[in-house]
Scaffold this active site. Sequence first.
Site, PDB file in Angstrom:
ATOM      1  N   CYS A 224       0.803  -1.221   0.000  1.00  0.00           N
ATOM      2  CA  CYS A 224       0.000   0.000   0.000  1.00  0.00           C
ATOM      3  C   CYS A 224       0.829   1.259   0.000  1.00  0.00           C
ATOM      4  O   CYS A 224       0.310   2.343  -0.223  1.00  0.00           O
ATOM      5  CB  CYS A 224      -0.913   0.025   1.219  1.00  0.00           C
ATOM      6  SG  CYS A 224      -2.007  -1.385   1.288  1.00  0.00           S
ATOM      7  N   HIS A 303      12.441   1.325   5.629  1.00  0.00           N
ATOM      8  CA  HIS A 303      12.164  -0.094   5.368  1.00  0.00           C
ATOM      9  C   HIS A 303      12.596  -0.926   6.564  1.00  0.00           C
ATOM     10  O   HIS A 303      13.749  -0.885   6.960  1.00  0.00           O
ATOM     11  CB  HIS A 303      12.907  -0.537   4.119  1.00  0.00           C
ATOM     12  CG  HIS A 303      12.271  -1.707   3.436  1.00  0.00           C
ATOM     13  ND1 HIS A 303      12.036  -2.895   4.073  1.00  0.00           N
ATOM     14  CD2 HIS A 303      11.796  -1.842   2.181  1.00  0.00           C
ATOM     15  CE1 HIS A 303      11.438  -3.729   3.223  1.00  0.00           C
ATOM     16  NE2 HIS A 303      11.281  -3.118   2.077  1.00  0.00           N
ATOM     17  N   HIS A 387      -2.134  19.698   7.451  1.00  0.00           N
ATOM     18  CA  HIS A 387      -3.024  18.594   7.088  1.00  0.00           C
ATOM     19  C   HIS A 387      -2.279  17.274   7.146  1.00  0.00           C
ATOM     20  O   HIS A 387      -1.106  17.202   6.814  1.00  0.00           O
ATOM     21  CB  HIS A 387      -3.574  18.792   5.672  1.00  0.00           C
ATOM     22  CG  HIS A 387      -4.229  20.112   5.471  1.00  0.00           C
ATOM     23  ND1 HIS A 387      -5.428  20.437   6.054  1.00  0.00           N
ATOM     24  CD2 HIS A 387      -3.840  21.196   4.765  1.00  0.00           C
ATOM     25  CE1 HIS A 387      -5.748  21.666   5.714  1.00  0.00           C
ATOM     26  NE2 HIS A 387      -4.806  22.147   4.938  1.00  0.00           N
ATOM     27  N   HIS A 391      -2.714   6.886   5.428  1.00  0.00           N
ATOM     28  CA  HIS A 391      -3.253   5.824   4.595  1.00  0.00           C
ATOM     29  C   HIS A 391      -4.410   5.127   5.312  1.00  0.00           C
ATOM     30  O   HIS A 391      -4.284   4.700   6.454  1.00  0.00           O
ATOM     31  CB  HIS A 391      -2.136   4.836   4.290  1.00  0.00           C
ATOM     32  CG  HIS A 391      -2.614   3.521   3.775  1.00  0.00           C
ATOM     33  ND1 HIS A 391      -3.407   3.388   2.660  1.00  0.00           N
ATOM     34  CD2 HIS A 391      -2.431   2.268   4.230  1.00  0.00           C
ATOM     35  CE1 HIS A 391      -3.671   2.129   2.453  1.00  0.00           C
ATOM     36  NE2 HIS A 391      -3.092   1.420   3.387  1.00  0.00           N
ATOM     37  N   HIS A 420     -14.409   5.531   5.112  1.00  0.00           N
ATOM     38  CA  HIS A 420     -15.852   5.286   5.147  1.00  0.00           C
ATOM     39  C   HIS A 420     -16.459   5.275   3.745  1.00  0.00           C
ATOM     40  O   HIS A 420     -17.251   4.409   3.394  1.00  0.00           O
ATOM     41  CB  HIS A 420     -16.514   6.386   5.987  1.00  0.00           C
ATOM     42  CG  HIS A 420     -17.979   6.205   6.175  1.00  0.00           C
ATOM     43  ND1 HIS A 420     -18.924   6.754   5.341  1.00  0.00           N
ATOM     44  CD2 HIS A 420     -18.677   5.500   7.093  1.00  0.00           C
ATOM     45  CE1 HIS A 420     -20.126   6.414   5.747  1.00  0.00           C
ATOM     46  NE2 HIS A 420     -19.998   5.647   6.813  1.00  0.00           N
ATOM     47  N   ASN A 424     -10.608   0.714   1.935  1.00  0.00           N
ATOM     48  CA  ASN A 424      -9.166   0.736   1.816  1.00  0.00           C
ATOM     49  C   ASN A 424      -8.819   0.555   0.343  1.00  0.00           C
ATOM     50  O   ASN A 424      -8.871  -0.545  -0.189  1.00  0.00           O
ATOM     51  CB  ASN A 424      -8.565  -0.393   2.665  1.00  0.00           C
ATOM     52  CG  ASN A 424      -7.053  -0.448   2.546  1.00  0.00           C
ATOM     53  OD1 ASN A 424      -6.456   0.253   1.737  1.00  0.00           O
ATOM     54  ND2 ASN A 424      -6.435  -1.292   3.352  1.00  0.00           N
TER      55      ASN A 424
END
Lengths: 496, 440
Positions: A224, A303, A387, A391, A420, A424
């Site tokens: 993702c 990572h 802001h 994810h 919502h 995802n």
Amino acid sequence: MPPTLPDFSSSVKLKYVKLGYQYLVNHILTLTLIPVMAGILVEVLRLGPKEIVNLWNSLHFDLVQILCSSFLIIFIATVYFMSKPRSIYLVDYACYKPPVTCRVPFATFMEHSRLILSNNPKSVEFQMRILERSGLGEETCLPPAIHYIPPTPTMEAARGEAEIVIFSAMDSLFKKTGLKPKDIDILIVNCSLFSPTPSLSAMVINKYKLRSNIKSFNLSGMGCSAGLISIDLARDLLQVHPNSNAVVVSTEIITPNYYKGNERAMLLPNCLFRMGGAAILLSNRRSERWRAKYRLVHVVRTHKGADDKAYRCVFEEEDKEGKVGISLSKDLMAIAGEALKSNITTIGPLVLPASEQLLFLLTLIGRKIFNPKWKPYIPDFKQAFEHFCIHAGGRAVIDELQKNLQLSAEHVEASRMALHRFGNTSSSSLWYEMSYIEAKGRMKRGDRIWQIAFGSGFKCNSAVWKCNRTIKTPTDGPWADCIDRYPVHIPEVVKL
Amino acid sequence: MVPPEQDRLVYNIRLSSVGPGRVTGTDVVHELSGLDLAMKLHYLKGVYFFGSQAVEGLTITRMKEIMFFSLNDYYITSGRIKRSESGRPYIKCNDCGVRFVEGLCDKTIDEWLEMGDDSLDNLLVYHRAIGPELSFSPSVYLQVTWFKCGGISVGMSWAHILGDAFSASDFINSWGQYMAGLKLNGPLTLSKSVAKIEKPDDPTQLAKEPLSAKQVNPVGDLWVTANNCKMETFSFFLSKLQLLTLHVKICGEDGGKRISPFESVCAVIWQCIARVKEAYEPQIVTVCRKDPYHDINVPSNSQIISAVKANFSVTEADLNKLAMLLAEDQGLDERNKIEAAVEKENGVTDYIMYGTNLTFVNLEDAGLYELELKGHKPMFAYYSIQGVGDEGAVLFLPGPPSTESDGKERLVTITLPEDQLLKLKSELKRSGLLLATELE
């Protein structure tokens, strides 16, 4: 119960002290420069103009010296401007809005699960509980092939989904930016779980008849957070190639990845992953400076794959019956927290104002030297960003980050509402969240945005953008028809 | 059920769900009236055949897409049944959807219709009873089967609890109208429950048990009518000539205006069935007709249900007398009685209506041929009832629109216990309703 009133007044006093401290440290340069400038001005006024002219003549400059010093100045200036990294602008982006015909209400999802997993009522129960607490709404979408009982994930259907999602997003991007397909110099497509031959980037090149000398890349398997990896790659390429446009397409193709077994750890993605995609136009052209929406400031990649637990925490494998699914381990949240800490440690010094960094340094020194029991100081990232786009991996991820970074409900609103409305959507969820903030009219010039994404591996990637111009509420885009209904209150548990 | 080798006539069955495109909302509930609950063990099955010109260029995706818009209005059909704490069923409008079934058939429509076996039409209408898990059982199933000639059949299984045949027909016609672009979605309006029927009834009358609906043994959560014998259905057409001859026979030359073709045909069938049953001839029959105040936009069980009692022997009666009994203004409207009977137990008891007595249903004005695809009417359409009680039911349906003056003016479908059916066929032949060529 101890009386709370005295604490309140003392915390207000503390707040003012903190504010004063922040103002002092953040503007230290200005604050020291002002007295110095004032001093020089007073001196100059005192001396009078005649004295200054005399002072100037006494310096005995000759031609060679003047030429050398000006040459040196020009040389240093040129080296500085040449070695400065090119500014990368995000001209505009477009998110894919799935049609209502792909909509999957809770009840339909549960009924289909019940029919597909008819031999496993426990798994159905488990899915129901996940869905109740997932934070998803009734309008999330799955591709047409998954609507069948049982789902029919053929390669043709997967390509079909890829075409609909990617081409819609690209068409939308072309319309918004006026970009001509022939003007695309760099194309990066990222889709983690569907990697056909020829690649999805080749599919895009074929559809839009892009140039034969295009630099195309296809990133797969990177989870993702691949969206930010693609942005990073685009940035590096745009440093090397002057005057270029780069298009980044982030998506996740759901069709081939619907898990057909009943292993609980692998059923979770079925409940959360939904259809979505985004196309982004990045450019390093000076001409785009005026109409670009954002400027890329930093990209930080962390990572944790060297750690075995982190490596195995999101793992695609076969279950006992030979069905392939993505298994999520129980320590996912803990590992995500660790990865986040790592990322923050790197990004903190780059973005935090001097006041926060000083406090952090002092507490760090204090802990090392004086007392290890001191609580580690969590820098206030709200000072560095207006802001946050976290994810929308799941409600737990957003809750965890909200807690760790001490964010308010409004800061995580974009993430919760994107989860919502769209579910995802993997790497493209960050762009739905940005779109939400724009749709709400909250994006002002100079605002700084932090995009954080987690992905398998385990990776935590961040991107920092600065808003280039105040963005008017868009009339198109994925939120156009429903933004008025948001924000909605999402209950802890939805009664199905 | 269907013999195994015929099972493979329709293959490649794919199931999916189609729900409203718009979110209906959380906790939207449709309360079921007593009349609705009385009909819960019955289901309507409708089939529409369309030739290839009607569906040229039409894909299943497009059909489903249009269904999403149509269901925005009919969100009640997409809900699921739940029981309240008292055990009374209600519909939770959770947008779960109707079940959409796709199938293929290697015969042409003409070949299919020629086969003439009514039981085969079960293959064209995917039907499952509601239950045992009420909240996972769709109330409506739609099946689209593609034939070798390029035409399709649209099969609908509609749970009677949602509404009567007129409502079911309105529902599917609405889909046709959306397809033709004749309708557009308006803002979401949550339909209020249908107002109670206006006729103020005498309370003492209301307290009596209705004649046209009877309570059955508890069926629990599997809503299937328990029959004591196997029920069979067969159907036959009536030509204009036959109807005219019958009318003259019953009403005489002056042509009684009070008796319509429906009543004449039903009178003949009533007498034939009475002759078949001999000592157990049906003295009381139920007649169902369309309610003149039927609301086209809201599915409801508003059809007029009247009980008709013959105080004389039916087998020897004058057909004119029988027909007069069945006329529109005769018979007791039992809707309020049925409602009261069900409400007495707060909707927890199980009732059946069709088949309590021999039931005649007039579907002439059900709008069967109003479903149009690309401006074409169906080649052929008909409805049947699943879950008829032991006394049987007769449906009077319009025939396909045709330019020939004679032919298939009306379609009659009769559902009876199978042992009575053969004898009935010979009685009908004798009466002239059933022409010799129509028997196998």
